[in-house]
Motif scaffolding. Structure first.
Motif, short mmCIF file in Angstrom:
data_model
loop_
_atom_site.label_atom_id
_atom_site.label_comp_id
_atom_site.label_asym_id
_atom_site.label_seq_id
_atom_site.Cartn_x
_atom_site.Cartn_y
_atom_site.Cartn_z
N MET A 1 0.82 -1.18 0.00
CA MET A 1 0.00 0.00 0.00
C MET A 1 0.87 1.26 0.00
O MET A 1 0.75 2.09 -0.87
N ALA A 2 1.75 1.40 0.99
CA ALA A 2 2.58 2.60 1.08
C ALA A 2 3.60 2.68 -0.05
O ALA A 2 4.12 3.75 -0.33
N TRP A 3 3.84 1.56 -0.70
CA TRP A 3 4.84 1.57 -1.78
C TRP A 3 4.18 1.57 -3.15
O TRP A 3 4.86 1.50 -4.16
N ASP A 4 2.84 1.66 -3.22
CA ASP A 4 2.15 1.81 -4.49
C ASP A 4 2.48 3.17 -5.09
O ASP A 4 3.09 4.03 -4.43
N HIS A 35 1.18 6.94 13.16
CA HIS A 35 1.62 6.98 14.56
C HIS A 35 0.88 8.11 15.29
O HIS A 35 0.34 7.91 16.38
N PHE A 36 0.86 9.29 14.69
CA PHE A 36 0.22 10.43 15.33
C PHE A 36 -1.30 10.21 15.45
O PHE A 36 -1.89 10.47 16.49
N TYR A 37 -1.92 9.70 14.40
CA TYR A 37 -3.36 9.44 14.41
C TYR A 37 -3.74 8.49 15.55
O TYR A 37 -4.68 8.77 16.30
N VAL A 54 0.76 6.09 24.50
CA VAL A 54 1.25 7.10 23.55
C VAL A 54 2.73 6.88 23.27
O VAL A 54 3.16 6.89 22.12
N ALA A 55 3.51 6.62 24.30
CA ALA A 55 4.95 6.38 24.12
C ALA A 55 5.19 5.11 23.31
O ALA A 55 6.08 5.08 22.45
N GLN A 56 4.41 4.07 23.57
CA GLN A 56 4.55 2.83 22.81
C GLN A 56 4.21 3.05 21.34
O GLN A 56 4.92 2.56 20.45
N ILE A 57 3.15 3.77 21.08
CA ILE A 57 2.75 4.05 19.70
C ILE A 57 3.82 4.86 19.00
O ILE A 57 4.21 4.55 17.87
N LYS A 58 4.33 5.89 19.66
CA LYS A 58 5.36 6.73 19.04
C LYS A 58 6.62 5.92 18.75
O LYS A 58 7.30 6.16 17.77
N PRO A 63 4.26 1.97 10.80
CA PRO A 63 2.89 2.47 10.89
C PRO A 63 1.89 1.36 11.19
O PRO A 63 0.92 1.57 11.94
N GLU A 64 2.12 0.18 10.64
CA GLU A 64 1.22 -0.94 10.89
C GLU A 64 1.22 -1.34 12.37
O GLU A 64 0.17 -1.63 12.95
N GLU A 65 2.41 -1.34 12.96
CA GLU A 65 2.52 -1.66 14.39
C GLU A 65 1.83 -0.58 15.24
O GLU A 65 1.16 -0.88 16.22
N ALA A 66 1.99 0.68 14.85
CA ALA A 66 1.33 1.78 15.56
C ALA A 66 -0.18 1.61 15.50
O ALA A 66 -0.88 1.80 16.51
#
Length: 84
Positions: A1-4, A35-37, A54-58, A63-66
């Motif tokens: 997706m991100a590399w399309d 990550h921010f979303y 929040v720290a874990q997400i950052k 992005p998939e892990e976030a």
């Protein structure tokens, strides 16, 4: 997706963003818009667990892990909070 062809416009595109949101994320560099979303689900929540999430997400490696952290923790956190 991100590399399309137009993947650079995806929230899963692994490009950092600088955010000046007027809260404690002000002038903060985030690894991606995803990550921010996902972290936005926990901003303003006065709970130590929310701040940890929040720290874990950052710090998520992608992005998939976030997204996964935000969805899993969002469900668990919201299911424990009484809504008035």
């Amino acid at each position: 997706m991100a590399w399309d062809e137009y993947g650079c416009f995806s929230n899963f595109s692994p490009h950092p963003i600088m955010v000046d949101s007027g809260n404690y994320a002000s002038d903060t560099l985030w690894p991606s818009s995803e990550h921010f979303y996902q972290a936005q689900k926990f901003f303003g929540v006065e709970d130590d667990r929310a701040k940890e999430v929040v720290a874990q997400i950052k710090g998520a490696a992608s992005p998939e892990e976030a997204a996964k952290l935000g969805m899993l923790n969002g469900f668990c956190y919201c299911s424990r909070v009484a809504v008035s």
